[in-house]
Design a protein around this motif. Structure first.
Motif, mmCIF file in Angstrom:
data_model
loop_
_atom_site.group_PDB
_atom_site.id
_atom_site.type_symbol
_atom_site.label_atom_id
_atom_site.label_comp_id
_atom_site.label_asym_id
_atom_site.label_seq_id
_atom_site.Cartn_x
_atom_site.Cartn_y
_atom_site.Cartn_z
ATOM 1 N N LEU A 1 0.835 -1.202 0.000
ATOM 2 C CA LEU A 1 0.000 0.000 0.000
ATOM 3 C C LEU A 1 0.876 1.262 0.000
ATOM 4 O O LEU A 1 0.569 2.236 -0.700
ATOM 5 N N LEU A 2 1.960 1.228 0.762
ATOM 6 C CA LEU A 2 2.892 2.362 0.771
ATOM 7 C C LEU A 2 3.545 2.525 -0.598
ATOM 8 O O LEU A 2 3.753 3.653 -1.063
ATOM 9 N N LYS A 3 3.851 1.416 -1.229
ATOM 10 C CA LYS A 3 4.462 1.467 -2.561
ATOM 11 C C LYS A 3 3.493 2.090 -3.566
ATOM 12 O O LYS A 3 3.877 2.957 -4.352
ATOM 13 N N ARG A 4 2.237 1.653 -3.533
ATOM 14 C CA ARG A 4 1.220 2.215 -4.435
ATOM 15 C C ARG A 4 1.057 3.719 -4.234
ATOM 16 O O ARG A 4 0.771 4.456 -5.174
ATOM 17 N N ALA A 5 1.241 4.167 -3.008
ATOM 18 C CA ALA A 5 1.097 5.586 -2.689
ATOM 19 C C ALA A 5 2.368 6.381 -3.002
ATOM 20 O O ALA A 5 2.381 7.602 -2.832
ATOM 21 N N GLY A 6 3.435 5.711 -3.428
ATOM 22 C CA GLY A 6 4.678 6.401 -3.767
ATOM 23 C C GLY A 6 5.532 6.771 -2.568
ATOM 24 O O GLY A 6 6.443 7.593 -2.671
#
Length: 162
Positions: free
Chosen positions: A48-53
């Protein structure tokens, strides 16, 4: 308001990742090991953190996660919203328009006082999270963590990263 444990876990992970040199990454399993948390659940939260950049990841032997930007550019609100989403914590259902004392909808000219108070509180909460960054958390480590634990943490990360 109750945030899921993924918020706490990912904030701790971001703090560790923010302290790493730019050429070092940690895998989700290592981050889970460090914090003593469930690897599969933490992995989902890191995605989820990755998707949010907020984080990036790289495959391979020296791969893993690292912050996608400077720790000073990642707010606690960024992390909370990545994990929890951006829906407001309070949702007014206009209960005052129900029951025996209700009047026609067009007569409700002002927001409910309860809703207005809750929205002001949420705005203040979000502003505090927006103003606090991962860099701020890192700056506070010297006073918020036992020196022995800090030394052990640095030693563990150094050994894992080599």
């Amino acid at each position: 308001m109750r945030l899921n444990e993924g918020v706490e876990w990912t904030l701790h992970c971001c703090t560790i990742l923010g302290a790493l040199p730019p050429d070092i990454a940690l895998t989700s399993s290592r981050l889970a090991e460090f914090h003593g948390v469930t690897p599969s659940y933490l992995s989902k939260q890191l995605q989820l953190l990755k998707r949010a950049g907020i984080v990036t990841s790289a495959p391979g032997r020296k791969g893993g996660f690292r912050l996608a930007k400077a720790a000073a550019d990642v707010s606690l609100l960024d992390v909370v919203m990545a994990i929890e989403g951006d829906q407001p914590a309070f949702r007014c259902t206009e209960i005052r328009q129900q029951g025996p004392s209700a009047v026609p909808v067009e007569r409700y000219l002002n927001p409910c006082g309860i809703a207005a108070a809750m929205w002001r509180a949420e705005d203040a909460w979000r502003e505090q999270l927006r103003e606090t960054t991962i860099a701020d958390l890192l700056a506070g480590l010297a006073t918020s963590i036992d020196p022995e634990q800090l030394d052990k943490s640095i030693e563990w990360v150094t050994e894992v990263a080599l």
